[in-house]
Design an enzyme around this catalytic site. Structure first.
Site, mmCIF file in Angstrom:
data_model
loop_
_atom_site.group_PDB
_atom_site.id
_atom_site.type_symbol
_atom_site.label_atom_id
_atom_site.label_comp_id
_atom_site.label_asym_id
_atom_site.label_seq_id
_atom_site.Cartn_x
_atom_site.Cartn_y
_atom_site.Cartn_z
ATOM 1 N N GLY A 279 0.783 -1.223 0.000
ATOM 2 C CA GLY A 279 0.000 0.000 0.000
ATOM 3 C C GLY A 279 0.816 1.274 0.000
ATOM 4 O O GLY A 279 0.256 2.368 -0.129
ATOM 5 N N GLU A 280 2.127 1.186 0.146
ATOM 6 C CA GLU A 280 2.952 2.391 0.122
ATOM 7 C C GLU A 280 2.886 3.057 -1.253
ATOM 8 O O GLU A 280 2.751 2.396 -2.277
ATOM 9 C CB GLU A 280 4.407 2.058 0.462
ATOM 10 C CG GLU A 280 4.627 1.710 1.920
ATOM 11 C CD GLU A 280 6.109 1.515 2.239
ATOM 12 O OE1 GLU A 280 6.953 1.729 1.340
ATOM 13 O OE2 GLU A 280 6.409 1.142 3.379
ATOM 14 N N ASP B 155 -29.033 25.376 7.374
ATOM 15 C CA ASP B 155 -28.794 25.536 8.813
ATOM 16 C C ASP B 155 -28.370 26.980 9.073
ATOM 17 O O ASP B 155 -28.092 27.746 8.143
ATOM 18 C CB ASP B 155 -27.746 24.542 9.352
ATOM 19 C CG ASP B 155 -26.438 24.610 8.582
ATOM 20 O OD1 ASP B 155 -26.017 25.720 8.213
ATOM 21 O OD2 ASP B 155 -25.842 23.541 8.334
ATOM 22 N N LYS C 103 -32.339 23.714 12.879
ATOM 23 C CA LYS C 103 -32.339 22.264 13.109
ATOM 24 C C LYS C 103 -31.410 21.909 14.270
ATOM 25 O O LYS C 103 -30.544 22.683 14.673
ATOM 26 C CB LYS C 103 -31.885 21.508 11.852
ATOM 27 C CG LYS C 103 -30.428 21.712 11.483
ATOM 28 C CD LYS C 103 -30.058 20.903 10.255
ATOM 29 C CE LYS C 103 -28.615 21.155 9.843
ATOM 30 N NZ LYS C 103 -27.635 20.734 10.825
ATOM 31 N N ARG D 134 -28.790 18.792 15.524
ATOM 32 C CA ARG D 134 -28.063 17.597 15.089
ATOM 33 C C ARG D 134 -27.709 16.759 16.319
ATOM 34 O O ARG D 134 -26.776 17.083 17.064
ATOM 35 C CB ARG D 134 -26.795 17.990 14.327
ATOM 36 C CG ARG D 134 -26.068 16.812 13.686
ATOM 37 C CD ARG D 134 -24.740 17.246 13.098
ATOM 38 N NE ARG D 134 -24.865 18.205 12.024
ATOM 39 C CZ ARG D 134 -25.068 17.870 10.762
ATOM 40 N NH1 ARG D 134 -25.166 16.595 10.429
ATOM 41 N NH2 ARG D 134 -25.163 18.785 9.831
ATOM 42 N N ASP E 279 -25.536 25.194 0.047
ATOM 43 C CA ASP E 279 -24.635 24.774 1.115
ATOM 44 C C ASP E 279 -23.241 24.644 0.530
ATOM 45 O O ASP E 279 -23.073 24.635 -0.695
ATOM 46 C CB ASP E 279 -25.101 23.437 1.711
ATOM 47 C CG ASP E 279 -24.746 23.317 3.192
ATOM 48 O OD1 ASP E 279 -23.892 24.085 3.669
ATOM 49 O OD2 ASP E 279 -25.323 22.444 3.869
ATOM 50 N N ASP F 239 -22.874 15.735 2.295
ATOM 51 C CA ASP F 239 -22.197 14.465 2.591
ATOM 52 C C ASP F 239 -23.186 13.314 2.445
ATOM 53 O O ASP F 239 -23.374 12.769 1.372
ATOM 54 C CB ASP F 239 -21.588 14.520 3.989
ATOM 55 C CG ASP F 239 -20.693 13.324 4.294
ATOM 56 O OD1 ASP F 239 -20.661 12.362 3.495
ATOM 57 O OD2 ASP F 239 -20.013 13.333 5.333
ATOM 58 N N GLY G 82 -28.538 13.791 4.408
ATOM 59 C CA GLY G 82 -29.630 13.750 5.385
ATOM 60 C C GLY G 82 -30.225 15.122 5.648
ATOM 61 O O GLY G 82 -31.441 15.303 5.662
#
EC number: 2.7.6.1
Length: 314
Positions: free
Chosen positions: A41-42, A172, A195, A197, A221, A225, A228
């Site tokens: 993985g390097e 928000d 709202k 969270r 916004d 992500d 929701g």
């Protein structure tokens, strides 16, 4: 470009298509480099042409997988520094870890500051980015940081649609400044969602502040992500009397159930930019992608020619 012979553009794996667009606009060919991964993985980066004495612009977001792309970036910067590049300018459309910008609880890290320290230590001369989640991140650096804004680009899209009787909605309270900026461009009123969270990536719509009855709502916004917040807000807007709902953001993080939530929501259209490269399986009819390549290209041209970048901030 007045000094194309003094600049080179490189890219790694996160934003190759965007880098190609920037390269075409500036008429500066992409530099040749390669990223190799060993069996454990390097990561190894090879620069396959001379960069000695050049102003280098390196395009790389730290989007998912953030840790992989961050290591690619740091290793490439180290390679450029050791290869005697004159300046190393990181073009980071999406600054990962930006949501960890403060200590919200005891014993929490401020990872956005750590990333800034890593970039500076590696040898970065300047950072060009889009819509930082928290503006104070600019102050985490002791090098120039040019933060460009996606709102004018998103606003222009909605202006061209010719929508009538619109209201700009911040999903928000923290997004009110961004919503007001779009509202000023579109000459529209604003509203916002109050709202609560209860835990990360879980939001509960509480109340809508502002007049949205019978109006076309446009939510804006910096990033989406898991979707929701934005989908719950869209449904609440319709339930409270909005005629239809559009949504927009600069950074389409869109993880987990985001795509299915958007498809099943009351959102008529989601307008995003290509600050993050969206995989083919996430392209759906509801999503419209705008390119930030012209904006980034103009910024790089101005930096290279020692012209003000501030004219692009609005």
């Amino acid at each position: 470009m007045t000094n194309p012979s003094e600049m080179k553009i490189f890219t790694l794996n996160s934003n190759q298509q965007l880098a190609n667009e920037v390269s075409d606009i500036l008429e500066v060919p992409l530099g040749k480099s390669s990223v190799i991964r060993f069996s454990d993985g390097e990561i190894q980066v090879n620069i396959e042409e001379s960069v000695r004495g050049y102003d280098v612009y390196l395009v790389q977001s730290t989007s998912q997988p953030a840790n992989e792309y961050l290591m690619e970036l740091l290793i490439m910067v180290d390679a450029l520094k050791r290869a005697s590049a004159k300046t190393i300018n990181v073009v980071m459309p999406y600054y990962g870890y930006a949501r960890q910008d403060r200590k919200a609880r005891s014993r929490e890290p401020i990872t956005a500051k750590l990333i800034a320290d890593l970039l500076e230590t590696a040898g970065v001369s300047r950072v060009v980015t889009l819509d930082l989640h928290a503006p104070q991140i600019q102050g985490f650096f002791d090098i120039p940081v040019d933060q460009l804004h996606g709102v004018p680009l998103l606003s222009e899209h909605f202006k061209e649609k010719g929508l009538e009787d619109i209201v700009i909605v911040a999903p928000d309270i923290g997004g009110v400044v961004r919503a007001r900026k779009m509202a000023n461009i579109l000459n529209a009123p604003i509203a916002f969602i109050d709202k609560r969270r209860p835990e990360p990536n879980v939001s509960e719509v509480m109340n809508i502040v502002g007049d949205i009855e019978g109006k076309t709502a446009i939510m804006v916004d910096d990033l989406i992500d898991t979707a929701g917040t934005i989908t719950s807000a869209a449904n609440a807007l319709i339930e409270s009397g909005a005629k239809e709902v559009y949504a927009s953001c600069t950074h389409p993080v869109l993880t987990g159930p985001a795509i299915s939530r958007i498809e099943g929501s009351m959102i008529k259209e989601l307008v995003i930019t290509n600050s993050i490269s969206l995989p083919e399986e996430k392209h759906i009819d509801k999503i419209t992608t705008l390119s930030v390549a012209p904006l980034l290209s103009e910024a790089l041209s101005r930096i290279q020619n020692k012209l003000p970048v501030s004219v692009l901030f609005d």
